[in-house]
Scaffold this motif. Structure first.
Motif, PDB file in Angstrom:
ATOM      1  N   VAL A 631      42.134  39.434  47.745  1.00  0.00           N
ATOM      2  CA  VAL A 631      42.077  38.854  46.397  1.00  0.00           C
ATOM      3  C   VAL A 631      42.614  37.431  46.477  1.00  0.00           C
ATOM      4  N   CYS A 632      41.816  36.489  46.002  1.00  0.00           N
ATOM      5  CA  CYS A 632      42.183  35.077  46.065  1.00  0.00           C
ATOM      6  C   CYS A 632      42.255  34.484  44.656  1.00  0.00           C
ATOM      7  N   PRO A 633      43.454  34.266  44.126  1.00  0.00           N
ATOM      8  CA  PRO A 633      43.574  33.629  42.809  1.00  0.00           C
ATOM      9  C   PRO A 633      43.251  32.138  42.893  1.00  0.00           C
ATOM     10  N   ILE A 634      42.599  31.620  41.846  1.00  0.00           N
ATOM     11  CA  ILE A 634      42.220  30.209  41.838  1.00  0.00           C
ATOM     12  C   ILE A 634      43.437  29.320  41.640  1.00  0.00           C
ATOM     13  N   SER A 635      44.371  29.777  40.836  1.00  0.00           N
ATOM     14  CA  SER A 635      45.566  28.982  40.564  1.00  0.00           C
ATOM     15  C   SER A 635      46.746  29.907  40.289  1.00  0.00           C
ATOM     16  N   LYS A 636      47.910  29.311  40.091  1.00  0.00           N
ATOM     17  CA  LYS A 636      49.110  30.104  39.820  1.00  0.00           C
ATOM     18  C   LYS A 636      48.954  30.946  38.559  1.00  0.00           C
ATOM     19  N   LYS A 637      48.174  30.452  37.605  1.00  0.00           N
ATOM     20  CA  LYS A 637      48.015  31.163  36.329  1.00  0.00           C
ATOM     21  C   LYS A 637      47.389  32.547  36.523  1.00  0.00           C
ATOM     22  N   SER A 638      46.636  32.735  37.587  1.00  0.00           N
ATOM     23  CA  SER A 638      45.966  34.026  37.807  1.00  0.00           C
ATOM     24  C   SER A 638      46.601  34.843  38.930  1.00  0.00           C
ATOM     25  N   GLU A 639      47.770  34.406  39.424  1.00  0.00           N
ATOM     26  CA  GLU A 639      48.422  35.129  40.518  1.00  0.00           C
ATOM     27  C   GLU A 639      48.843  36.536  40.111  1.00  0.00           C
ATOM     28  N   GLU A 640      49.397  36.697  38.926  1.00  0.00           N
ATOM     29  CA  GLU A 640      49.841  38.027  38.489  1.00  0.00           C
ATOM     30  C   GLU A 640      48.665  38.981  38.377  1.00  0.00           C
ATOM     31  N   TYR A 641      47.545  38.463  37.859  1.00  0.00           N
ATOM     32  CA  TYR A 641      46.353  39.310  37.768  1.00  0.00           C
ATOM     33  C   TYR A 641      45.858  39.692  39.168  1.00  0.00           C
ATOM     34  N   LYS A 643      47.644  40.149  41.783  1.00  0.00           N
ATOM     35  CA  LYS A 643      48.518  41.216  42.295  1.00  0.00           C
ATOM     36  C   LYS A 643      48.182  42.558  41.645  1.00  0.00           C
ATOM     37  N   GLU A 644      47.795  42.532  40.369  1.00  0.00           N
ATOM     38  CA  GLU A 644      47.392  43.773  39.685  1.00  0.00           C
ATOM     39  C   GLU A 644      46.120  44.341  40.313  1.00  0.00           C
ATOM     40  N   VAL A 645      45.158  43.455  40.612  1.00  0.00           N
ATOM     41  CA  VAL A 645      43.903  43.893  41.254  1.00  0.00           C
ATOM     42  C   VAL A 645      44.206  44.471  42.637  1.00  0.00           C
ATOM     43  N   GLN A 646      45.064  43.772  43.380  1.00  0.00           N
ATOM     44  CA  GLN A 646      45.437  44.254  44.714  1.00  0.00           C
ATOM     45  C   GLN A 646      46.057  45.646  44.625  1.00  0.00           C
ATOM     46  N   LYS A 647      46.953  45.827  43.689  1.00  0.00           N
ATOM     47  CA  LYS A 647      47.644  47.116  43.551  1.00  0.00           C
ATOM     48  C   LYS A 647      46.653  48.234  43.236  1.00  0.00           C
ATOM     49  N   ARG A 648      45.734  47.948  42.346  1.00  0.00           N
ATOM     50  CA  ARG A 648      44.785  48.995  41.947  1.00  0.00           C
ATOM     51  C   ARG A 648      43.868  49.386  43.114  1.00  0.00           C
ATOM     52  N   ILE A 649      43.409  48.402  43.851  1.00  0.00           N
ATOM     53  CA  ILE A 649      42.544  48.699  45.000  1.00  0.00           C
ATOM     54  C   ILE A 649      43.337  49.446  46.068  1.00  0.00           C
ATOM     55  N   HIS A 650      44.573  49.033  46.284  1.00  0.00           N
ATOM     56  CA  HIS A 650      45.437  49.702  47.258  1.00  0.00           C
ATOM     57  C   HIS A 650      45.654  51.167  46.872  1.00  0.00           C
ATOM     58  N   ALA A 652      43.752  53.000  45.252  1.00  0.00           N
ATOM     59  CA  ALA A 652      42.496  53.745  45.427  1.00  0.00           C
ATOM     60  C   ALA A 652      42.252  54.095  46.897  1.00  0.00           C
ATOM     61  N   GLY A 653      43.085  53.555  47.793  1.00  0.00           N
ATOM     62  CA  GLY A 653      43.002  53.954  49.198  1.00  0.00           C
ATOM     63  C   GLY A 653      42.306  52.978  50.115  1.00  0.00           C
ATOM     64  N   TYR A 654      42.226  51.718  49.746  1.00  0.00           N
ATOM     65  CA  TYR A 654      41.529  50.729  50.567  1.00  0.00           C
ATOM     66  C   TYR A 654      42.495  49.648  51.048  1.00  0.00           C
ATOM     67  N   TYR A 655      42.139  49.011  52.147  1.00  0.00           N
ATOM     68  CA  TYR A 655      42.969  47.957  52.715  1.00  0.00           C
ATOM     69  C   TYR A 655      42.674  46.644  51.996  1.00  0.00           C
ATOM     70  N   VAL A 656      43.651  46.126  51.294  1.00  0.00           N
ATOM     71  CA  VAL A 656      43.451  44.922  50.495  1.00  0.00           C
ATOM     72  C   VAL A 656      44.674  44.021  50.599  1.00  0.00           C
ATOM     73  N   ASP A 657      44.429  42.728  50.731  1.00  0.00           N
ATOM     74  CA  ASP A 657      45.484  41.717  50.764  1.00  0.00           C
ATOM     75  C   ASP A 657      45.292  40.763  49.604  1.00  0.00           C
ATOM     76  N   ALA A 658      46.275  39.909  49.384  1.00  0.00           N
ATOM     77  CA  ALA A 658      46.179  38.870  48.359  1.00  0.00           C
ATOM     78  C   ALA A 658      46.678  37.557  48.947  1.00  0.00           C
ATOM     79  N   ASP A 659      45.923  36.506  48.766  1.00  0.00           N
ATOM     80  CA  ASP A 659      46.301  35.184  49.269  1.00  0.00           C
ATOM     81  C   ASP A 659      47.009  34.424  48.149  1.00  0.00           C
ATOM     82  N   ILE A 660      48.319  34.608  48.052  1.00  0.00           N
ATOM     83  CA  ILE A 660      49.116  33.955  47.009  1.00  0.00           C
ATOM     84  C   ILE A 660      49.730  32.687  47.606  1.00  0.00           C
ATOM     85  N   ALA A 688      40.708  37.269  34.633  1.00  0.00           N
ATOM     86  CA  ALA A 688      41.911  37.945  34.137  1.00  0.00           C
ATOM     87  C   ALA A 688      41.730  38.373  32.688  1.00  0.00           C
ATOM     88  N   ALA A 689      41.043  37.550  31.914  1.00  0.00           N
ATOM     89  CA  ALA A 689      40.843  37.857  30.484  1.00  0.00           C
ATOM     90  C   ALA A 689      39.877  39.005  30.284  1.00  0.00           C
TER      91      ALA A 689
END
Length: 723
Positions: A631-641, A643-650, A652-660, A688-689
């Motif tokens: 998961v690659c956020p475009i800016s700091k404003k979408s970093e929390e979202y 992390k939420e996407v990363q958590k949900r995919i994780h 669900a049982g899949y290997y997922v990282d986030a480039d913060i 995010a919206a």
């Protein structure tokens, strides 16, 4: 798996031909008897001859003896009755024309010229009644004849075997070395020749001279000539080469030996060979390495030169281009680049699998374990070390001990297990078994250790510590056919998932075998019936079975059309007998021996890991990938979202990282592509919206917007379908 004699313990001597016994027929020229499967003899000290003495005295002496014996045998051949014979030509096993010829006179080359114009100039080897035969060797009676060009396995292997003799000739002429053995490589990519050079160390700088010598031999169109000699004649002929003398001395007095000549080279060899050296129109030295005589550290240090050859320069050029391309995808380089595994000098041959590599390793085992559940296998866990008494019972102490790691505990000798089968025999044996329980399919991912020579270690493909998807099936003789067919279906399913094609060979009873002929015949028939029921094309590989039972060899081809042997399927009647395994028959007063089937689908998990990494060129399919999404956020404003996407995919049982990080999105996406993430999920304020993600696939510039539920369904479908 059961005892498999490795390159380090007892090497198949492909440059020797030792018929089983002397006979009136075998004393004649051109008569090829069955080859001795293995060569083992006591140690000796080799004396390195001086170049000039070797070239000026030794080689002419051999040639003179060869010519004398050849002249006598040809004279004897002339006196034999040249009666009319009928030769039935075959093509891919299908009956063709019937030609007429004369016994002890007509050759396969003659028949090739009658069948088609130019065939005599392209056929490399013949098969006469199922036996490989020199094109220039006279036929001995009515027969079925099939001819093979370079585009067949038999033709290709013959050209490479003959090229090993051309290599040996160049080495001997250039350096006055003592030649040892020179077969095709086990992977079916060229050939090599081992030789003793004294203090000389070969390297790439020597290759130009070697290749020039090979080109000279090819230009001279030297015929490959064949004679059969007695043990005494062979000892006289090779008295100046202690390595050849060692091979000869192990034979009993009634054995005969086959010798081939091309130009100045006279060599022990079981053959057969191409008609002459001019068929090798492209020759290249690939690399040089060290080796040990008899693959024993206690023996002489040799130099090994590897080569490749083709019937034209175009094919050689294509192969060399392939090698350059393959280097880019060497699993050792990709493994380091993708942070999958590494090896440390403090534990040579035993690899460290990093977190990302462990993901792939575990996925491979989970894939097999899921199939075990569906196919009626029971997983077991067995000890890593056993008292050497076990290995004496199984036969490994006598035939495999130097490949084992052994040590003493309280004055008793123990060994780390190199295979699981003896332990499974103990498991079968620990209580009374009934026919109602059979078949019993025991599967074991136990850690195995084999004491490979340091020079033989090669990435993940030749290691000291490894695991196999090892299983042993204990069944009745009547169940063999169904069990073998089921194993073949298992292998077919797995290899289709990986994207492999494969070939099947039935390897039958070798010259030296254990057990009775009736049991062997029944076993081979069972395997033939299973192969026919399986419905895939297969060929018979006469005389290449293990000494304990026939087997089916499965050779896979990867995306670069390289061939590997991973899966194995072997019938074994010897271990059940050695361990006195029994089950009660319907008449409970009677006890019967089970049949043991050794089988693996992946083979070594480490080796399969390496093959798949190169097969996919580092681009793992989603289900097997250690980097499924980022998961690659475009800016700091979408970093929390993010992390939420990363958590949900994780979850669900899949290997997922986030480039913060605070880098630009283009750079994040580019680095994710280079790191081989299957899915790159870009999120900004709009995503995010709406609770969505912008999806980019690894190798595509296109992208689409999806909600998380739909994305997870896509992940689920790809995993289920092994995509």
């Amino acid at each position: 798996m059961l005892l498999r004699l490795s390159a380090r313990s007892i090497r198949r001597c492909t440059s020797c031909s030792f018929p089983s016994s002397s006979s009136s027929a075998s004393s004649l020229p051109f008569r090829l008897g069955p080859a001795s499967s293995f060569c083992t003899v006591p140690s000796m000290a080799a004396n390195h001859p001086k170049d000039e003495a070797y070239l000026s005295a030794v080689i002419p002496k051999r040639i003179k003896l060869f010519e004398q014996i050849q002249a006598n045998q040809l004279e004897k051949l002339k006196s034999l009755p040249h009666d009319p014979i009928k030769i039935t030509s075959l093509k891919e096993g299908v009956k063709g024309d019937v030609k007429e010829g004369k016994k002890w006179e007509t050759t396969p080359m003659d028949i090739a010229g009658q069948i088609a114009k130019g065939l005599a100039n392209s056929a490399l080897i013949a098969e006469v009644n199922g036996e490989l035969w020199d094109m220039s060797r006279p036929l001995e009676g009515d027969c079925k004849l099939e001819l093979f060009k370079f585009d067949s396995d038999k033709g290709r292997d013959t050209l490479w075997h003959s090229s090993a003799h051309i290599l040996g000739q160049a080495l001997e002429q250039e350096y006055g070395c003592q030649l040892c053995i020179g077969p095709c490589t086990t992977r079916g990519e060229g050939f090599y020749y081992d030789a003793f050079y004294g203090d000389l160390g070969l390297n790439d700088a020597h290759f130009a001279n070697i290749e020039a010598g090979a080109a000279k031999a090819a230009k001279e169109a030297q015929p490959f000539e064949r004679i059969v000699v007695t043990k005494d004649q062979a000892l006289e002929m090779f008295s100046d080469n202690n390595f050849k003398v060692e091979l000869i001395n192990e034979l009993s007095a009634d054995k005969t030996i086959t010798v081939y000549r091309c130009g100045p080279l006279v060599d022990l060899c079981r053959g057969p060979h191409i008609p002459n050296t001019s068929f090798v129109k492209a020759f290249k030295c690939l690399r040089a390495s060290s080796a040990y005589w008899r693959a024993s550290r206690e023996r002489e240090s040799l130099q090994r030169v590897y080569g490749i050859s083709y019937p034209d320069q175009k094919q050689l050029k294509k192969y060399l281009q392939f090698l350059e391309e393959a280097k880019k995808y060497d699993h050792r380089l990709l493994g380091q680049k993708q942070e999958l595994f590494f090896c440390h000098p403090l534990s040579p041959g035993s690899w460290f699998f990093l977190p990302l590599g462990t993901r792939v390793y575990n996925k491979l085992m989970e894939f097999i374990k899921e199939q075990y559940w569906k196919r009626g296998y029971t997983e077991v866990i067995t000890p890593n070390m056993y008292n050497m008494n076990l290995w004496e019972t199984s036969g490994h102490a006598a035939n495999y001990k130097e490949n084992m790691f052994t040590f003493d505990i309280e004055k008793q000798e123990f060994g780390l297990k190199p295979m699981n089968c003896p332990g499974h025999c103990l498991m079968f044996q620990h209580r009374v078994r009934s026919y109602r329980e059979l078949p019993i399919r025991m599967a074991d991912f136990g850690v195995l250790h084999r004491n490979e020579a340091s020079g033989a270690l090669s990435g993940l493909t030749r290691v000291r510590r490894f695991q196999q998807d090892d299983a042993h099936i204990f069944c009745t003789e009547d169940q063999v056919t169904d069990e073998v067919k089921a194993v073949l279906e298992f292998i077919d399913y797995a290899y289709k998932v990986f994207g492999f094609t494969y070939e099947l060979k039935l390897s039958t009873r070798p010259e030296k075998y254990l057990g009775d002929l009736e049991t062997w015949n029944k076993a081979e028939t069972n395997l033939e019936v299973a192969l026919e029921a399986f419905g895939k094309k297969w060929v018979k590989n006469e005389g290449d079975g293990a000494f304990y039972g026939p087997k089916i060899d499965i050779t896979v081809s990867d995306a670069m059309n390289r061939k590997f042997q991973c899966a194995t399927l072997q019938l074994d009647f010897q271990l059940p007998d050695r361990f006195k395994l029994e089950y009660s028959a319907e008449d409970e007063a009677k006890r019967q021996r089970p049949v043991m089937i050794h089988r693996a689908v992946l083979g070594s998990v480490e080796r399969m890991f390496a093959i798949l990494l190169e097969h996919y060129k580092g681009k793992w399919p989603f289900w097997l990938s250690p980097r499924q999404a980022i998961v690659c956020p475009i800016s700091k404003k979408s970093e929390e979202y993010a992390k939420e996407v990363q958590k949900r995919i994780h979850e669900a049982g899949y290997y997922v990282d986030a480039d913060i990080t605070d880098r630009k999105i283009d750079k994040k996406v580019r680095e994710a592509q280079l790191a081989q993430y299957n899915y790159i999920l870009v999120v900004g304020e709009s995503e995010a919206a709406t609770g969505q993600v912008s999806v980019r696939i690894r190798d595509s510039a296109a992208h689409s917007v999806k909600n998380i539920d739909d994305l997870l369904e896509e992940f689920k479908a790809k995993t289920a379908e092994y995509q």
